[in-house]
Design a protein around this motif. Structure first.
Motif, PDB file in Angstrom:
ATOM      1  N   PRO A  14     -41.053  59.369  63.306  1.00  0.00           N
ATOM      2  CA  PRO A  14     -41.667  58.067  63.641  1.00  0.00           C
ATOM      3  C   PRO A  14     -43.085  58.244  63.977  1.00  0.00           C
ATOM      4  N   THR A  15     -44.462  57.400  63.103  1.00  0.00           N
ATOM      5  CA  THR A  15     -45.899  57.543  63.738  1.00  0.00           C
ATOM      6  C   THR A  15     -46.717  56.525  63.433  1.00  0.00           C
ATOM      7  N   ILE A  16     -47.259  56.549  64.667  1.00  0.00           N
ATOM      8  CA  ILE A  16     -47.836  55.344  65.232  1.00  0.00           C
ATOM      9  C   ILE A  16     -49.362  55.617  64.290  1.00  0.00           C
ATOM     10  N   LEU A  17     -49.679  56.512  63.671  1.00  0.00           N
ATOM     11  CA  LEU A  17     -51.210  57.077  63.851  1.00  0.00           C
ATOM     12  C   LEU A  17     -51.244  56.009  61.891  1.00  0.00           C
ATOM     13  N   PRO A  18     -50.683  56.104  60.990  1.00  0.00           N
ATOM     14  CA  PRO A  18     -51.635  55.015  60.094  1.00  0.00           C
ATOM     15  C   PRO A  18     -51.685  53.744  60.678  1.00  0.00           C
ATOM     16  N   PHE A  19     -51.314  53.061  60.987  1.00  0.00           N
ATOM     17  CA  PHE A  19     -50.793  51.736  61.968  1.00  0.00           C
ATOM     18  C   PHE A  19     -52.496  52.037  62.842  1.00  0.00           C
ATOM     19  N   VAL A  20     -52.673  52.782  63.220  1.00  0.00           N
ATOM     20  CA  VAL A  20     -53.862  53.321  63.992  1.00  0.00           C
ATOM     21  C   VAL A  20     -55.419  53.286  63.382  1.00  0.00           C
ATOM     22  N   MET A  21     -54.864  54.309  62.379  1.00  0.00           N
ATOM     23  CA  MET A  21     -55.840  54.786  61.345  1.00  0.00           C
ATOM     24  C   MET A  21     -56.644  53.345  60.620  1.00  0.00           C
ATOM     25  N   SER A  22     -55.445  52.395  60.448  1.00  0.00           N
ATOM     26  CA  SER A  22     -55.853  50.920  59.607  1.00  0.00           C
ATOM     27  C   SER A  22     -56.955  50.149  60.743  1.00  0.00           C
ATOM     28  N   VAL A  23     -56.223  50.062  61.992  1.00  0.00           N
ATOM     29  CA  VAL A  23     -57.030  49.105  62.525  1.00  0.00           C
ATOM     30  C   VAL A  23     -58.373  49.587  62.324  1.00  0.00           C
ATOM     31  N   GLY A  24     -58.869  51.347  62.105  1.00  0.00           N
ATOM     32  CA  GLY A  24     -60.352  51.638  62.971  1.00  0.00           C
ATOM     33  C   GLY A  24     -60.959  51.354  61.235  1.00  0.00           C
ATOM     34  N   ILE A  25     -60.409  51.060  59.951  1.00  0.00           N
ATOM     35  CA  ILE A  25     -60.261  51.116  59.141  1.00  0.00           C
ATOM     36  C   ILE A  25     -60.858  49.487  59.331  1.00  0.00           C
ATOM     37  N   PHE A  26     -59.930  48.796  59.137  1.00  0.00           N
ATOM     38  CA  PHE A  26     -60.688  47.261  59.781  1.00  0.00           C
ATOM     39  C   PHE A  26     -61.777  46.630  61.051  1.00  0.00           C
ATOM     40  N   ILE A  27     -61.786  47.732  61.957  1.00  0.00           N
ATOM     41  CA  ILE A  27     -63.179  47.448  62.798  1.00  0.00           C
ATOM     42  C   ILE A  27     -64.169  48.100  61.909  1.00  0.00           C
ATOM     43  N   ALA A  28     -64.350  49.114  61.057  1.00  0.00           N
ATOM     44  CA  ALA A  28     -64.871  49.171  60.126  1.00  0.00           C
ATOM     45  C   ALA A  28     -65.901  48.799  59.445  1.00  0.00           C
ATOM     46  N   GLY A  29     -64.454  48.013  58.798  1.00  0.00           N
ATOM     47  CA  GLY A  29     -65.372  46.644  58.302  1.00  0.00           C
ATOM     48  C   GLY A  29     -66.004  45.631  58.935  1.00  0.00           C
ATOM     49  N   ILE A  52     -72.604  50.942  65.817  1.00  0.00           N
ATOM     50  CA  ILE A  52     -71.971  50.949  66.873  1.00  0.00           C
ATOM     51  C   ILE A  52     -70.946  50.604  66.467  1.00  0.00           C
ATOM     52  N   VAL A  53     -70.488  49.291  65.739  1.00  0.00           N
ATOM     53  CA  VAL A  53     -68.817  49.454  65.521  1.00  0.00           C
ATOM     54  C   VAL A  53     -68.564  50.163  64.137  1.00  0.00           C
ATOM     55  N   VAL A  54     -69.119  50.205  63.237  1.00  0.00           N
ATOM     56  CA  VAL A  54     -68.881  50.979  62.958  1.00  0.00           C
ATOM     57  C   VAL A  54     -68.122  52.920  62.910  1.00  0.00           C
ATOM     58  N   ILE A  55     -69.265  52.053  63.503  1.00  0.00           N
ATOM     59  CA  ILE A  55     -68.888  54.697  64.338  1.00  0.00           C
ATOM     60  C   ILE A  55     -68.002  54.188  64.916  1.00  0.00           C
ATOM     61  N   ILE A  56     -67.013  53.198  65.527  1.00  0.00           N
ATOM     62  CA  ILE A  56     -66.081  53.321  66.605  1.00  0.00           C
ATOM     63  C   ILE A  56     -65.379  53.384  65.555  1.00  0.00           C
ATOM     64  N   GLY A  57     -64.979  52.635  65.079  1.00  0.00           N
ATOM     65  CA  GLY A  57     -64.153  52.753  63.279  1.00  0.00           C
ATOM     66  C   GLY A  57     -63.849  53.761  62.654  1.00  0.00           C
ATOM     67  N   LEU A  58     -64.690  54.242  62.461  1.00  0.00           N
ATOM     68  CA  LEU A  58     -64.264  55.226  61.834  1.00  0.00           C
ATOM     69  C   LEU A  58     -64.106  56.649  62.364  1.00  0.00           C
ATOM     70  N   VAL A  59     -64.268  56.585  63.578  1.00  0.00           N
ATOM     71  CA  VAL A  59     -63.945  57.298  64.751  1.00  0.00           C
ATOM     72  C   VAL A  59     -62.745  57.817  65.025  1.00  0.00           C
ATOM     73  N   ILE A  60     -62.292  56.041  65.981  1.00  0.00           N
ATOM     74  CA  ILE A  60     -60.835  55.592  65.522  1.00  0.00           C
ATOM     75  C   ILE A  60     -60.030  56.323  64.270  1.00  0.00           C
ATOM     76  N   THR A  61     -60.018  56.355  62.492  1.00  0.00           N
ATOM     77  CA  THR A  61     -59.740  56.674  61.634  1.00  0.00           C
ATOM     78  C   THR A  61     -60.121  57.712  61.477  1.00  0.00           C
ATOM     79  N   PHE A  62     -60.654  58.906  62.104  1.00  0.00           N
ATOM     80  CA  PHE A  62     -61.192  60.101  61.127  1.00  0.00           C
ATOM     81  C   PHE A  62     -60.083  60.990  62.537  1.00  0.00           C
ATOM     82  N   GLY A  63     -60.449  60.453  63.926  1.00  0.00           N
ATOM     83  CA  GLY A  63     -59.657  60.914  64.336  1.00  0.00           C
ATOM     84  C   GLY A  63     -58.323  61.230  65.082  1.00  0.00           C
ATOM     85  N   SER A  64     -57.979  60.062  64.056  1.00  0.00           N
ATOM     86  CA  SER A  64     -56.529  60.231  63.853  1.00  0.00           C
ATOM     87  C   SER A  64     -56.268  60.408  62.449  1.00  0.00           C
TER      88      SER A  64
END
Lengths: 363, 629
Positions: free
Chosen positions: B553-568, B591-603
């Motif tokens: 099990p992993t939380i990463l898919p959830f976190v990646m989606s949160v990142g895309i959501f924020i970037a959107g 800055i918000v887009v960048i934060i979102g993308l960092v979360i997604t690509f970081g994951s």
């Protein structure tokens, strides 16, 4: 003997009555549907099912062919389904496993080929009509050219051959081919007069459409916008008024006559200053809003407030006042500024409404 | 055991957020889809209430346009798509004898991106106005010139994110079905639902990129000031129509094919007969999918493409009637000579056949372009597509849910309530939509927020609204049934319908985490039925008992989606003038887009750098679980 014979007769009669009753019972829903259909064909000036011109007539003809084929298909499918559901329900104590049929080559060929044939029967007239309607009649010698420009939420009709522009009510001569060139000034709209013809979209420059129809009989037909164009999409209605050739000529002459302005000079000044900056009457005014020449003799105000003579219509002056007092309340999202914001008083609005209501054309 | 290591087992909420088990993801899809279906349903009720009488003013014209836009968009993308994915997730790995999908991590990612896309879209209601240009979002109405709120931005960005989830899901099922079938299950031994899901996934693969491109272009026009659809700068609005329908038409087959699959499972089971003409069913499905990509311009007959295009698209569209007809007759002849049981699932499946035929015949009528000049954009079209999507797809989904509910949850839905559900829904459905054919023919165009009296529209609209309420009662009964059933104890048999034919009925309900203790050997079409007929109680295993490899099990898919959501969200408001200078600063400087993308690509980076080899269930544990199940 005699008794037996009469008994048999009675039984026979009884059976035949039963049969007849069953036949009636079976027909009842069908009858109900038909009566619904006959009663519910809609208004003569609006319904696709009651065509008033050759184009709508031919389109309905194609629909009838399609519906007939489809009813045959429906009857077959429903009959098989009903038979199967009655005959092959699982009964109590039925435990044997039914034969596992893989398929049936012959049957499968039959229900591939028959639909194919039905499709071809429909496809041939379809293609014929597509090309017939696709013909461009715009430059035909005896065609009446009309340039339709759609706006949020009104219709502009220009007759280049006559140098006349009008709005909301399209006046056409009966029996003549009316050749349209359609475009929009803003978003997409679709030009539709159900009882005369199918619709055609009005696109921006570059994708302008042409098509044509004609009306056989004099009368007023209802037209609608059929493409979502904003909040007042549902209110973007117009009328097509078919008149005989002489009347049409009179109408053109009347449209070209010099403008009639309000008698009261102060009111005329206010009208010129506040209204004619966008609207036009006769030879005066601007092209931004709907042309108002002869608005008093149109069937509606703003396309949606029906005047006297129409079903549920009100006196034209009342409609004009309703519109002028608060255009947004009548047609949400329309582009006309509120006359009060332009500095017109209630009295002036009343005067303008009175003037416009009496601005009638004789034709 | 090279990679054997203990895995952290989550419980409660964390279990659901981190799960990669296809059976749990199926339930998540069902819950989310059900929720959005509810939203779409409430919107539908408001639409019908507004239209109950002429010149009604229950909602404003603007709100009405938002309602129709959100009803269509929500139902198609967020209502029925996820319920289809719920069934595919719940059933396909079981039907092909697999332990999970090919990419369990990606499966979870697909669900979470869909969910966050859907949430983003629906946030529009409380963040300045919903999209109002129709679910088709035709330009120029949907451009920033004419649709000035952020509504359409929520549409483009929300659908982009949700669409990503669908595309991911489609690719996953393609890979799963191609590579993970049990030994002996050749393509021509696959159950029909697996077949249709396979074809649907292939269609998703080809159709969704078109909408992705379209949404990118429209977002660029709206947010970054591009001119793809701006006439004054050389753009072309008709281009949007092509892009939208090149996606949009295949989309309706993407929706309906899985329903065909469901019907092809339910009818044979409850007729106790194998599917009539299996190979022609497969062939017809492929043909429908192929033709489905060739007919998009029949949505544009009145756009003015010219007679040659209209003629070709007319004929291509009519041809679809042929493979569809094959399917209808195959279902009827499956029941012919069978022993039909009228369970709730089968009621919906049987109800599907005539209802769908009615939608199909109006489809052929619409295909005839000159007639379509009259039908187009009227209530006739509204009636047609509700007959195929509700009368077809939703009936199919209800059939599938009643049928597989015991497999998903270990409890059979209450049959009495199920039957009431069917009758309310079916009668309500026909009342609502049958009359709409006539409304269209009598001159009522679609998407109008109200209409004048004296047009003969009043009675039929009232009937339609009454019908809509009966449908709502049906849906509420189903919901009630879910709760009633959930309160009952688990423990149905492997094969609760007693006539199950496919592999999912050979294992416990619900199946253990690993589905199959031993991968089964498939010896023909309807593998489980074949074994039963041969007198076997269970499937013959194709492998010895051994340790089973499971994904962690992993939380990463959830976190990646949160990142895309924020970037959107950041992208949408990138040029918004906020009252708050801090908000303006972080949004306007991306800055918000960048934060979102960092979360997604970081994951993604985390996922790539730290290998997770999963864990194993050993044979001893299997025995225990086997007893428990």
């Amino acid at each position: 003997m005699c008794f037996q014979r009469s008994l048999r007769k009675w039984k026979k009669w009884g059976r035949s009555m039963m049969k007849r009753w069953q036949a009636v019972k079976r027909l009842l829903p069908l009858l109900a549907v038909f009566s619904l259909l006959l009663a519910g064909c809609g208004r003569e000036d609006l319904s696709v099912l009651r065509p008033q011109g050759p184009v709508a007539q031919e389109q309905l003809g194609l629909m009838k062919l399609a519906i007939s084929i489809m009813i045959v298909v429906l009857v077959i499918v429903f009959a098989i389904a009903a038979y199967v559901l009655v005959k092959f329900r699982r009964r109590k104590g039925q435990n044997g496993v039914p034969e596992q049929v893989e398929g049936n080559f012959k049957l499968e060929i039959i229900w591939t080929v028959i639909p194919l044939v039905l499709v071809i029967i429909l496809a041939v007239p379809t293609v014929q009509q597509i090309f017939a309607f696709g013909d461009d009649h715009y430059n035909d010698k005896d065609a009446v050219q009309v340039k339709v420009t759609s706006h949020q939420y009104w219709w502009e009709f220009e007759y280049p051959q006559y140098g006349v522009k009008t709005a909301q009510t399209l006046v056409i001569p009966t029996g003549k081919k009316i050749a349209f060139e359609l475009k929009t000034a803003d978003v997409l709209h679709s030009f539709w007069v159900p009882s005369l013809s199918g619709k055609m979209d009005t696109n921006p420059d570059g994708t302008i459409n042409r098509f044509s129809f004609s009306a056989d009989k004099e009368g007023v037909y209802r037209g609608k916008c059929a493409e979502l164009c904003g909040p007042s999409h549902g209110f973007m209605e117009f009328k097509v008024k078919a008149v005989n050739g002489d009347s049409f000529d009179n109408w053109v002459t009347a449209m070209k006559a010099p403008a009639v302005l309000p008698e009261d000079p102060a009111l005329a000044e206010a009208f010129k200053k506040q209204c004619l900056s966008c609207h036009a009457v006769g030879d005066q005014g601007g092209p931004v809003g709907p042309n108002l020449t002869g608005i008093g003799s149109r069937e509606s105000v703003a396309g949606i407030l029906l005047n006297e003579g129409q079903d549920g219509g009100k006196p034209v002056k009342e409609n004009l006042k309703e519109w002028l007092m608060d255009p947004q309340a009548v047609k949400p999202g329309n582009k006309m500024p509120n006359p009060k914001d332009l500095g017109l008083t209630d009295e002036q609005i009343d005067g303008i409404a009175d003037y416009l209501a009496n601005y009638k054309l004789n034709y | 055991m090279a990679h054997a290591h203990s895995v952290k087992r989550h419980t409660g909420l964390m279990d659901w957020l981190t799960t990669v088990d296809h059976k749990k993801i199926a339930i998540l899809y069902l819950l989310a889809g059900g929720l959005f279906f509810g939203f779409g349903g409430v919107e539908a009720m408001l639409i019908r209430l507004q239209l109950i009488k002429p010149m009604n003013d229950l909602v404003s014209a603007q709100t009405f346009n938002e309602l129709i836009t959100m009803h269509g968009t929500t139902m198609i993308f967020l209502g029925v798509m996820p319920v289809i994915f719920a069934l595919m997730n719940a059933v396909i790995p079981l039907q092909i004898g697999a332990r999970d999908v090919a990419f369990p991590f990606v499966n979870a990612l697909g669900f979470w991106t869909f969910l966050f896309g859907g949430i983003l879209l629906n946030l529009s209601w409380i963040m300045g106005g919903a999209p109002d240009a129709g679910w088709t979002a035709y330009t120029p109405l949907s451009t920033s010139t004419y649709s000035t709120t952020h509504g359409v931005d929520f549409y483009t960005v929300g659908l982009q994110i949700a669409g990503l989830g669908t595309l991911i899901g489609g690719i996953n099922f393609l890979a799963t079905i191609i590579t993970m079938r049990a030994p002996g299950m050749s393509f021509m031994r696959m159950p029909m639902f697996t077949w249709t899901s396979f074809i649907t996934s292939a269609m998703i693969l080809f159709a969704f990129p078109a909408i992705t491109v379209g949404l990118v272009l429209l977002s660029f026009d709206r947010i970054l000031g591009a001119n793809f659809f701006e006439v004054s700068n050389g753009g072309n609005p008709v281009l949007w129509q092509h892009i939208f329908w090149i996606f949009g038409h295949p989309e309706v087959y993407i929706l309906i094919l899985p329903a065909f699959g469901v019907i092809s499972e339910v009818i044979p089971t409850f007729a106790r007969k194998r599917l009539f003409g299996y190979s022609s069913m497969v062939f017809a499905t492929i043909l429908i999918a192929f033709l489905g990509f060739m007919v998009w311009a029949h949505h544009m007959f009145t756009t003015g493409l010219g007679p040659i295009a209209n003629a070709l698209f007319s004929i291509a569209t009519m041809l679809i009637a042929v493979p569809t007809g094959i399917k209808i007759f195959n279902w009827l002849f499956t029941m012919w000579g069978g022993q039909i049981r009228f369970t709730s699932a089968n009621l919906f499946a049987i109800g599907f056949v005539p209802t769908f035929v009615m939608g199909g015949v109006t489809g052929v009528m619409l295909a005839s372009a000159p007639a379509d000049y009259q039908f187009h954009d009227t209530y006739f079209v509204v009636a047609h597509f509700h007959y195929v999507i509700v009368g077809g797809l939703v009936f199919g989904l209800f059939a599938g849910l009643h049928y597989w509910w015991p497999k998903m949850f270990g409890r059979v839905l209450n049959e009495t309530i199920g039957k009431w559900t069917f009758w309310f829904f079916a009668i309500g459905f026909h009342l609502t939509f049958f009359v709409q054919h006539f409304l269209g023919l009598m001159g009522m165009q679609r998407r109008i927020f109200t209409y004048l009296p004296n047009q003969d529209f009043d009675t039929l609209n009232l009937v339609s609204t009454v019908g809509a309420f009966l449908m709502a009662v049906g849906v509420l009964l189903f919901l009630f049934n879910c709760f009633v059933t959930a309160a009952k104890p688990k423990g149905v048999a492997n094969d609760p319908w007693e006539d199950g034919r496919t592999l999912e009925w050979a294992i416990p309900s619900p199946p253990p985490e690993y589905n199959f203790k031993q991968i089964p050997l498939v010896r023909g079409l309807d593998a489980y039925w074949k074994e039963k007929m041969a007198g076997n109680k269970e499937m013959t295993p194709a492998e010895p008992l051994g340790s089973i490899h499971m994904p962690s099990p992993t939380i990463l898919p959830f976190v990646m989606s949160v990142g895309i959501f924020i970037a959107g969200l950041g992208l949408m408001f990138s040029s918004e003038k906020f009252n708050n200078s801090f908000m303006s600063m972080i949004f306007n400087n991306w800055i918000v887009v960048i934060i979102g993308l960092v979360i997604t690509f970081g994951s993604m980076l985390l996922r790539s750098l730290f290998d997770d080899h999963g864990w194993h269930i050993e044979p001893e544990e299997l025995e225990e679980e086997g007893v428990k199940a």
